[in-house]
Design an enzyme around this catalytic site. Structure first.
Site, mmCIF file in Angstrom:
data_model
loop_
_atom_site.group_PDB
_atom_site.id
_atom_site.type_symbol
_atom_site.label_atom_id
_atom_site.label_comp_id
_atom_site.label_asym_id
_atom_site.label_seq_id
_atom_site.Cartn_x
_atom_site.Cartn_y
_atom_site.Cartn_z
ATOM 1 N N GLY A 22 0.815 -1.206 0.000
ATOM 2 C CA GLY A 22 0.000 0.000 0.000
ATOM 3 C C GLY A 22 0.849 1.258 0.000
ATOM 4 O O GLY A 22 2.087 1.197 0.046
ATOM 5 N N THR A 66 -7.357 6.680 12.270
ATOM 6 C CA THR A 66 -7.687 7.856 11.469
ATOM 7 C C THR A 66 -8.299 8.991 12.281
ATOM 8 O O THR A 66 -8.897 8.751 13.348
ATOM 9 C CB THR A 66 -8.675 7.469 10.352
ATOM 10 O OG1 THR A 66 -9.094 8.632 9.624
ATOM 11 C CG2 THR A 66 -9.918 6.811 10.927
ATOM 12 N N ASP A 67 -8.163 10.199 11.765
ATOM 13 C CA ASP A 67 -8.847 11.356 12.343
ATOM 14 C C ASP A 67 -10.360 11.213 12.256
ATOM 15 O O ASP A 67 -11.094 11.833 13.021
ATOM 16 C CB ASP A 67 -8.394 12.644 11.648
ATOM 17 C CG ASP A 67 -8.532 12.584 10.128
ATOM 18 O OD1 ASP A 67 -8.424 11.478 9.555
ATOM 19 O OD2 ASP A 67 -8.718 13.650 9.506
ATOM 20 N N TYR A 87 -16.568 4.717 7.333
ATOM 21 C CA TYR A 87 -15.127 4.553 7.454
ATOM 22 C C TYR A 87 -14.672 4.843 8.883
ATOM 23 O O TYR A 87 -13.952 4.050 9.502
ATOM 24 C CB TYR A 87 -14.412 5.476 6.469
ATOM 25 C CG TYR A 87 -12.905 5.470 6.605
ATOM 26 C CD1 TYR A 87 -12.168 4.322 6.332
ATOM 27 C CD2 TYR A 87 -12.221 6.616 7.015
ATOM 28 C CE1 TYR A 87 -10.786 4.320 6.465
ATOM 29 C CE2 TYR A 87 -10.843 6.615 7.152
ATOM 30 C CZ TYR A 87 -10.130 5.467 6.868
ATOM 31 O OH TYR A 87 -8.766 5.457 7.012
ATOM 32 N N LYS A 123 -13.110 2.118 11.569
ATOM 33 C CA LYS A 123 -11.767 2.289 12.132
ATOM 34 C C LYS A 123 -11.823 2.367 13.663
ATOM 35 O O LYS A 123 -10.915 1.879 14.349
ATOM 36 C CB LYS A 123 -11.102 3.532 11.554
ATOM 37 C CG LYS A 123 -10.786 3.453 10.067
ATOM 38 C CD LYS A 123 -9.728 2.408 9.752
ATOM 39 C CE LYS A 123 -8.347 2.871 10.146
ATOM 40 N NZ LYS A 123 -7.289 1.908 9.710
#
Length: 270
Positions: free
Chosen positions: A15, A102-103, A126, A130
């Site tokens: 990735g 993630t934020d 999303y 997460k």
């Protein structure tokens, strides 16, 4: 933990972030999605038992924010339950886990978020998937470092910078929202930060380049034909938090995102 003497496993090695992690950890065992399906608990347990690493770095994720809205089950399996399986395997073999969150686990109701702030009601699939990943890791493992990141860009994957460059060549004007704020983060800088974090105590870390901007300001640093618009003018399937600024209080600050962007642009023009 002396990083140079330990056995490291990188999951998601092909990735955008994984590519730069492989440069920092050249001797690591490297697995891609073709080698391991992190949504398959038995496969995860078997693979990690066989490799028996001291350090596992999980860079595998389903990061298509819009796609997560359409494929919610996949999002929760890859971003939620998969990290839990990896944590379970790490606990069994006694490995430290580095995992990237993630934020978007935050809903954007505050202008800044510290590592100690509790995520409440992420506003898209999303973010919820997460957050589930963070929770599943904490349920299954004590020796983890969850690293929340934001607005990632790097040479080896789809990212905002490349999208802007492409659109700039296709359109007379590129509309970009000016009412969502965050901190762009360069994969090279993030990958180089991992060795420091491995040596720190277990817990949650916020790691971004310094400097707060809107998507419009970020775009304007890349291309010259951008114009601002509001989120209402540019509706998307997945809602985005208005503010997703991650404040780092636990590690040394990284350089400003504009400096990182300069290096990125130099590298891509080679």
């Amino acid at each position: 933990m002396v990083v140079g003497t330990i056995k490291t496993l990188i999951i998601g090695a092909d990735g955008m972030l994984g590519f730069d992690l492989c440069k920092v950890f050249p001797d690591a065992v490297k697995l891609t999605h073709k080698d391991i399906d992190i949504t398959d608990r038995e496969q995860v347990l078997e693979s990690i038992r066989k490799i028996n690493p001291n350090l596992v770095i999980n860079a595998a994720a389903y990061t298509d924010v819009e796609g997560c809205e359409d494929r919610q089950e996949l999002a929760f399996m890859v971003n939620g339950y998969g990290p839990g399986y990896i944590a379970e395997a790490c606990s069994e073999v006694g490995a430290t886990l580095i995992h990237f969150s993630t934020d978007y686990v935050f809903n954007g109701s505050k202008k800044e978020y510290l590592e100690f702030d509790t995520p409440v009601d992420p506003i898209n699939v999303y973010g919820r998937s997460k957050l589930l990943g963070e929770q599943k890791i904490a349920e299954n493992l004590n020796d983890y470092r969850i690293i929340r990141i934001s607005w990632l860009f790097g040479m080896h994957g789809k990212n905002f910078v490349e999208t802007m460059l492409r659109l700039s060549g296709e359109m007379e004007q590129v509309k970009v929202v000016n009412d969502q704020f965050g901190k762009p983060t360069y994969t090279v800088d993030l990958a180089n930060k991992i060795m420091e974090i491995v040596e720190l105590k277990a817990g949650i870390y916020h790691v971004t380049n310094e400097g707060i901007c809107s998507w419009y300001e970020f775009a304007s640093a890349v291309i010259s034909n951008t114009v601002p618009c509001t989120s209402e003018e540019f509706p998307m399937k997945a809602r985005r938090p208005k503010y997703s600024v991650l404040v780092n209080t636990k590690t040394k600050s990284m350089r400003h995102w504009k400096e990182a962007l300069k290096d990125y642009m130099k590298e891509r023009n080679v």
